[in-house]
Design a protein around this motif. Sequence first.
Motif, PDB file in Angstrom:
ATOM      1  N   ARG A  97       0.852  -1.198   0.000  1.00 13.68           N
ATOM      2  CA  ARG A  97       0.000   0.000   0.000  1.00 13.68           C
ATOM      3  C   ARG A  97       0.885   1.245   0.000  1.00 13.68           C
ATOM      4  NH1 ARG A  97      -2.975  -3.582   3.227  1.00 13.68           N
ATOM      5  NH2 ARG A  97      -5.172  -3.773   2.614  1.00 13.68           N
ATOM      6  N   GLN A 154       2.351   4.779   1.172  1.00 10.36           N
ATOM      7  CA  GLN A 154       2.490   5.458   2.459  1.00 10.36           C
ATOM      8  C   GLN A 154       2.438   6.977   2.322  1.00 10.36           C
ATOM      9  OE1 GLN A 154       6.117   2.951   3.429  1.00 10.36           O
ATOM     10  NE2 GLN A 154       5.145   2.987   5.429  1.00 10.36           N
ATOM     11  N   ASP A 169       9.301  11.056   3.318  1.00 10.98           N
ATOM     12  CA  ASP A 169       8.157  11.103   2.393  1.00 10.98           C
ATOM     13  C   ASP A 169       8.612  11.054   0.944  1.00 10.98           C
ATOM     14  OD1 ASP A 169       6.369  11.162   4.452  1.00 10.98           O
ATOM     15  OD2 ASP A 169       6.093  13.344   4.439  1.00 10.98           O
ATOM     16  N   ARG A 197       9.490   7.592   0.086  1.00  8.62           N
ATOM     17  CA  ARG A 197       8.315   6.726  -0.005  1.00  8.62           C
ATOM     18  C   ARG A 197       7.549   6.896  -1.311  1.00  8.62           C
ATOM     19  NH1 ARG A 197       5.951   7.164   6.219  1.00  8.62           N
ATOM     20  NH2 ARG A 197       7.335   5.562   7.091  1.00  8.62           N
ATOM     21  N   ALA A 233      -2.341   7.842   1.143  1.00  2.00           N
ATOM     22  CA  ALA A 233      -1.532   7.147   2.140  1.00  2.00           C
ATOM     23  C   ALA A 233      -2.388   6.164   2.929  1.00  2.00           C
ATOM     24  CB  ALA A 233      -0.879   8.162   3.078  1.00  2.00           C
ATOM     25  N   SER A 234      -1.877   4.915   3.092  1.00  6.29           N
ATOM     26  CA  SER A 234      -2.531   3.865   3.887  1.00  6.29           C
ATOM     27  C   SER A 234      -3.953   3.597   3.428  1.00  6.29           C
ATOM     28  CB  SER A 234      -2.503   4.233   5.375  1.00  6.29           C
ATOM     29  OG  SER A 234      -1.181   4.452   5.818  1.00  6.29           O
TER      30      SER A 234
END
Length: 405
Positions: free
Chosen positions: A75, A77, A176, A179, A203-204
């Motif tokens: 997933r 982030q 970040d 990511r 995110a998530s």
Amino acid sequence: MPQPKPPSARPRPWPALPLPLLLLLPLLAACKDEVQAARPAAPPPVSVIRLQPESVPIRTTLPGRTAAYQVAEIRPQVSGLLQEKLFREGMAVEAGQPLYQIDPAPYRAALASAEASQARAEAMLQDARATTSRYRPLVGQNAVSRMSYDKAVAAQAQAEAEVAAARAAVQAARIDLDRTRITSPIAGRTSRSNLTVGALVTASQATELLTVTQLDPILVDVTQPAEALLRLRREIQAGRLQREGEDAVEVRLTLGDGSEYPLPGRLQFAEATVDRDTGAVTLRAVFPNPEGMLLPGLFVRARLEAGTAREALLVPQQAVTRNTRGEATALVVDEQGVVRQRVVETERAVGSQWLVSAGLAAGERVVVQGAQRVREGVKPEVREITRQELEQGGGPALAAMRARG
């Protein structure tokens, strides 16, 4: 017209027997029957196997299913636009290999802003330290008030805190930015991608982008009835079975099509609780899977060694029958050559033989062929054969029995 046969071709009549000889024929036949009846019958032939104690590995076959060793749901982030897909669906990937690229431009700008804030905070800290350094000697000369010095010290501490906060902001912005490139946390095989390039991710989010499944090694979860596990532990405690340890238990697999998986596995652990619905305990084994032959979810049958029975007696299954009370019985030939019937206790089947725990002793001769010809108390003609001869069809002993009818 048919020609008459010559006199030589005509059948000759049987010579006429005297009347006294005709009267003696029934008496002679009766005497022959009496002689044959008086002749003693030959003892019935049987084949026996002499029991020898041996160490027998006790194997248990249990149903189970394969499961992935590790599964990673990938997933995002950070939020952003999915810019690039860096893998081919279904391929094998290594840990740390890039999978997706999210648009990094906003996060590069955020990192640059954080670095600028850090530089400003460090400049303010440098000024605060300089002021504190100038005020320190002047306080002792009463050239600067104590209050002014204290304010300079507090300003320096505040500047140091702002620098620490700015450094943390830079670190967070760099994380970040990193990511935005999504990598695989484990080595394994990728699934299909749930999103394509151009999709907006958050995110998530609840929906994973894809899953990475590690197939080598692979797990096999099998279930064993709790009663069987308790009986096994009692036999080990009583000394009837010996086991080197849980880590030493080897496991073999039979696949759904009946073929044998070539590589052995090892028992990893057994659950500490019993399933309330099934009354079974789950056992987990680990198998090497370098070729990816085993896939998660396959139905298999696992054959594991529960232990080793020392000084065990194995009896061919054809030698054990049931009496009218349902008891397992076997015929043995004692030292006097007389057939005796024994009530035996069978624990489990080991291949084509029974593991006998009571009723027979080492060295006794068990009837394995010709049991239907004899009964208790009879002295048969005994031929001792080996187990190998029995498995190959009885050998010369069985051939002799068949020849005699």
